[in-house]
Design a protein around this motif. Structure first.
Motif, PDB file in Angstrom:
ATOM      1  N   ARG A  55       0.827  -1.216   0.000  1.00  0.00           N
ATOM      2  CA  ARG A  55       0.000   0.000   0.000  1.00  0.00           C
ATOM      3  C   ARG A  55       0.863   1.268   0.000  1.00  0.00           C
ATOM      4  NH1 ARG A  55      -5.301   1.081   3.700  1.00  0.00           N
ATOM      5  NH2 ARG A  55      -5.791   3.095   2.785  1.00  0.00           N
ATOM      6  N   ASN A  56       1.929   1.284   0.806  1.00  0.00           N
ATOM      7  CA  ASN A  56       2.805   2.456   0.846  1.00  0.00           C
ATOM      8  C   ASN A  56       3.601   2.625  -0.447  1.00  0.00           C
ATOM      9  OD1 ASN A  56       1.930   3.318   3.328  1.00  0.00           O
ATOM     10  ND2 ASN A  56       3.602   2.359   4.462  1.00  0.00           N
ATOM     11  N   ARG A  57       3.985   1.510  -1.073  1.00  0.00           N
ATOM     12  CA  ARG A  57       4.673   1.616  -2.367  1.00  0.00           C
ATOM     13  C   ARG A  57       3.732   2.231  -3.402  1.00  0.00           C
ATOM     14  NH1 ARG A  57       6.779  -3.421  -0.770  1.00  0.00           N
ATOM     15  NH2 ARG A  57       5.270  -4.513  -2.041  1.00  0.00           N
ATOM     16  N   PHE A  60       3.488   5.905  -2.610  1.00  0.00           N
ATOM     17  CA  PHE A  60       4.731   6.574  -2.990  1.00  0.00           C
ATOM     18  C   PHE A  60       4.746   6.863  -4.494  1.00  0.00           C
ATOM     19  CE2 PHE A  60       9.280   6.166  -4.277  1.00  0.00           C
ATOM     20  CZ  PHE A  60       9.745   7.325  -3.670  1.00  0.00           C
ATOM     21  N   GLN A  61       4.352   5.876  -5.292  1.00  0.00           N
ATOM     22  CA  GLN A  61       4.319   6.088  -6.743  1.00  0.00           C
ATOM     23  C   GLN A  61       3.281   7.154  -7.106  1.00  0.00           C
ATOM     24  OE1 GLN A  61       6.627   4.981  -8.782  1.00  0.00           O
ATOM     25  NE2 GLN A  61       7.564   3.886  -7.081  1.00  0.00           N
ATOM     26  N   LEU A  67       3.743  14.866  -7.695  1.00  0.00           N
ATOM     27  CA  LEU A  67       4.868  15.799  -7.649  1.00  0.00           C
ATOM     28  C   LEU A  67       5.263  16.221  -9.065  1.00  0.00           C
ATOM     29  CD1 LEU A  67       6.850  17.185  -5.693  1.00  0.00           C
ATOM     30  CD2 LEU A  67       8.360  15.208  -5.998  1.00  0.00           C
ATOM     31  N   ALA A  68       5.224  15.281  -9.989  1.00  0.00           N
ATOM     32  CA  ALA A  68       5.571  15.583 -11.374  1.00  0.00           C
ATOM     33  C   ALA A  68       4.531  16.477 -12.051  1.00  0.00           C
ATOM     34  CB  ALA A  68       5.736  14.283 -12.172  1.00  0.00           C
ATOM     35  N   PRO A  89      11.776   5.158  -9.683  1.00  0.00           N
ATOM     36  CA  PRO A  89      12.548   4.716  -8.513  1.00  0.00           C
ATOM     37  C   PRO A  89      11.771   3.736  -7.637  1.00  0.00           C
ATOM     38  CG  PRO A  89      11.681   6.906  -8.122  1.00  0.00           C
ATOM     39  CD  PRO A  89      11.324   6.535  -9.546  1.00  0.00           C
ATOM     40  N   ARG A  90      12.512   2.842  -7.016  1.00  0.00           N
ATOM     41  CA  ARG A  90      11.929   1.944  -6.016  1.00  0.00           C
ATOM     42  C   ARG A  90      11.798   2.706  -4.706  1.00  0.00           C
ATOM     43  NH1 ARG A  90      16.578  -1.361  -7.084  1.00  0.00           N
ATOM     44  NH2 ARG A  90      16.995  -0.997  -4.890  1.00  0.00           N
ATOM     45  N   MET A  91      10.944   2.205  -3.835  1.00  0.00           N
ATOM     46  CA  MET A  91      10.753   2.838  -2.527  1.00  0.00           C
ATOM     47  C   MET A  91      11.734   2.236  -1.522  1.00  0.00           C
ATOM     48  SD  MET A  91       7.316   3.217  -0.271  1.00  0.00           S
ATOM     49  CE  MET A  91       7.392   3.998   1.326  1.00  0.00           C
TER      50      MET A  91
END
Length: 141
Positions: A55-57, A60-61, A67-68, A89-91
């Motif tokens: 869920r956090n990954r 994060f994505q 952000l982009a 990027p990976r978390m």
């Protein structure tokens, strides 16, 4: 947290963002650099301190996608979009270090040895990243 993400998704979808190639950062280069350092500090802190559950990954994505879309500097925003399209990027600290190195290379800045993250204290413990050569490189943030 989820409500904030939904609100940001809604705002992104319903409001246009200036995509002009002219930087919308203040005229002072130091303020643009300060914005970048603060962003990197946040990203490195997230991957270091948030448990990388499925869920956090996903969150994060989603955060990186938002952000982009919302980054204050239009030139940096476009570069971030391009980099996320080609180098997601990976978390985890090493994955974020590698992503940061891609940007460092594009900016003509030195790369950092991501493998050293396993050999030295973390950034949050020392306020510096330690490279394989044994010297501190606090400029990464």
């Amino acid at each position: 947290m989820l409500r904030i993400l939904i609100l940001l998704c809604f705002l992104t979808a319903t409001h246009s963002v200036d995509l002009s190639p002219v930087c919308t950062c203040p005229d002072s280069c130091s303020e643009r650099e300060e914005l970048g350092r603060g962003t990197w500090r946040l990203l490195h802190s997230i991957v270091e301190h948030i448990e990388p559950t499925e869920r956090n990954r996903y969150r994060f994505q989603t955060f990186l996608n938002l952000l982009a879309e919302l980054y204050p500097c239009s030139v940096c925003r476009q570069h971030l979009r391009t980099n996320l399209d080609t180098h997601r990027p990976r978390m985890d600290p090493v994955g974020m270090c590698r992503f940061h190195n891609i940007v460092n290379e594009q900016l003509g800045k030195p790369a950092f040895h991501c493998a050293s993250l396993f050999k030295a204290p973390t950034y949050m413990e020392t306020n510096e990243w330690t490279t394989d050569r044994g010297f501190a490189a606090s400029r990464i943030m």
